[in-house]
Design an enzyme around this catalytic site. Sequence first.
Site, PDB file in Angstrom:
ATOM      1  N   LYS A  53       0.846  -1.203   0.000  1.00 55.43           N
ATOM      2  CA  LYS A  53       0.000   0.000   0.000  1.00 55.43           C
ATOM      3  C   LYS A  53       0.880   1.252   0.000  1.00 55.43           C
ATOM      4  CE  LYS A  53      -3.964  -2.225   2.201  1.00 55.43           C
ATOM      5  NZ  LYS A  53      -4.780  -2.479   3.403  1.00 55.43           N
ATOM      6  N   GLN A  97      -4.580  -0.784   9.548  1.00 55.64           N
ATOM      7  CA  GLN A  97      -4.544  -2.140   9.007  1.00 55.64           C
ATOM      8  C   GLN A  97      -5.133  -3.123  10.023  1.00 55.64           C
ATOM      9  OE1 GLN A  97      -3.694  -2.888   5.869  1.00 55.64           O
ATOM     10  NE2 GLN A  97      -4.074  -5.070   6.175  1.00 55.64           N
ATOM     11  N   ASP A 120     -10.753   3.485   4.193  1.00 56.28           N
ATOM     12  CA  ASP A 120     -11.258   2.122   3.984  1.00 56.28           C
ATOM     13  C   ASP A 120     -12.771   2.068   3.775  1.00 56.28           C
ATOM     14  OD1 ASP A 120      -9.399  -0.071   3.957  1.00 56.28           O
ATOM     15  OD2 ASP A 120      -8.816   0.483   5.993  1.00 56.28           O
TER      16      ASP A 120
HETATM   17  N1  GUN Z   1      -7.126  -6.291   6.473  1.00 56.68           N
HETATM   18  C1  GUN Z   1      -7.523  -7.096   5.467  1.00 56.68           C
HETATM   19  N2  GUN Z   1      -8.110  -6.361   4.494  1.00 56.68           N
HETATM   20  C2  GUN Z   1      -8.091  -5.084   4.896  1.00 56.68           C
HETATM   21  C3  GUN Z   1      -8.532  -3.869   4.315  1.00 56.68           C
HETATM   22  O1  GUN Z   1      -9.094  -3.805   3.214  1.00 56.68           O
HETATM   23  N3  GUN Z   1      -8.309  -2.744   5.050  1.00 56.68           N
HETATM   24  C4  GUN Z   1      -7.709  -2.781   6.272  1.00 56.68           C
HETATM   25  N4  GUN Z   1      -7.557  -1.634   6.923  1.00 56.68           N
HETATM   26  N5  GUN Z   1      -7.293  -3.897   6.840  1.00 56.68           N
HETATM   27  C5  GUN Z   1      -7.476  -5.034   6.155  1.00 56.68           C
END
Ligand code: GUN
Length: 295
Positions: A53, A97, A120
Amino acid sequence: MTKIINGKEMAQNLRNSLKKEIAELKNKFNAVPGLAVVQVGDVAASSVYVKAKTRNAKEVGIEVIDHHLNDSITESELLNLINKLNNQKNVNGILVQLPLPKHINEQNILDSINPEKDADGFHPLNVGKLSIASKNDESLLIPCTPYGCLLMLKEVGVELSGKNAVVVGRSNIVGKPMAQLLIKESCTVTIAHSKTKNLTEVCKKADILVAAVGKAEMINGDCIKNGAIVIDVGINRIKKQVNGEIKNKLVGDVNYIQAEKIASAITPVPGGVGPMTIACLLRNTTIAFKNSNNN
Ligand code: GUN
């Protein structure tokens, strides 16, 4: 011929167009979108995602504000950090995350993020907006994985309206928002899950099948209707015997070898939904920047 939906290439195209847009925004506002990336602890999969990311965000010109915290941090310390980021001018998007360590209540943390900075799309306000807003609302912060899946479905180029769509999995992150997006496209939507009776028959009715269960290769060929479009959200690390040797392998929730022979279009793992999820996070950060500048 089955179409293999190339998420890697689609994500690169989306990043290219975001990069161009961010350069234009920089000219106009003398600022670039900023994304705070918060990771707590060192879960291996999370570290892989956070690294990707961060790299992708920098590639398109987003400023990354990195916070990697020890997993001994308390919930109130994390809430304090979110509060600071909520008020920080150069932060337009906040990504925490998941999963978080067990002693921290995830929902409390997600609820504390300023909904306007919710990269998100997990905040209750944005979850609600997704269910009631029109499908043409470009200011919405939509959960990244389901939005990426929708873009991949559209890439196939078939009419979605009136199709039977089955989403396997009812998580807040993927299954539920995926269903909302498909309803907006006028699909007839079924959400199946671990308690669903006759899962094979339910799946077999799907013109569009989205698998988001988190179980390696659980959806086999028997579950797939002839000519269905199959979107595989799963990323599972398994050990598999290849030429007499045990190897680590990344597989989806769909048995790809079987499904590919029956589906009209399918996403691969890796190189399918994964890269699109990240590209959509960058899109959300850019949308949040534009929203904050009334652009
Ligand atoms: N953990 C697994 N998928 C995601 C996601 O799309 N966003 C976040 N913040 N954590 C995750």
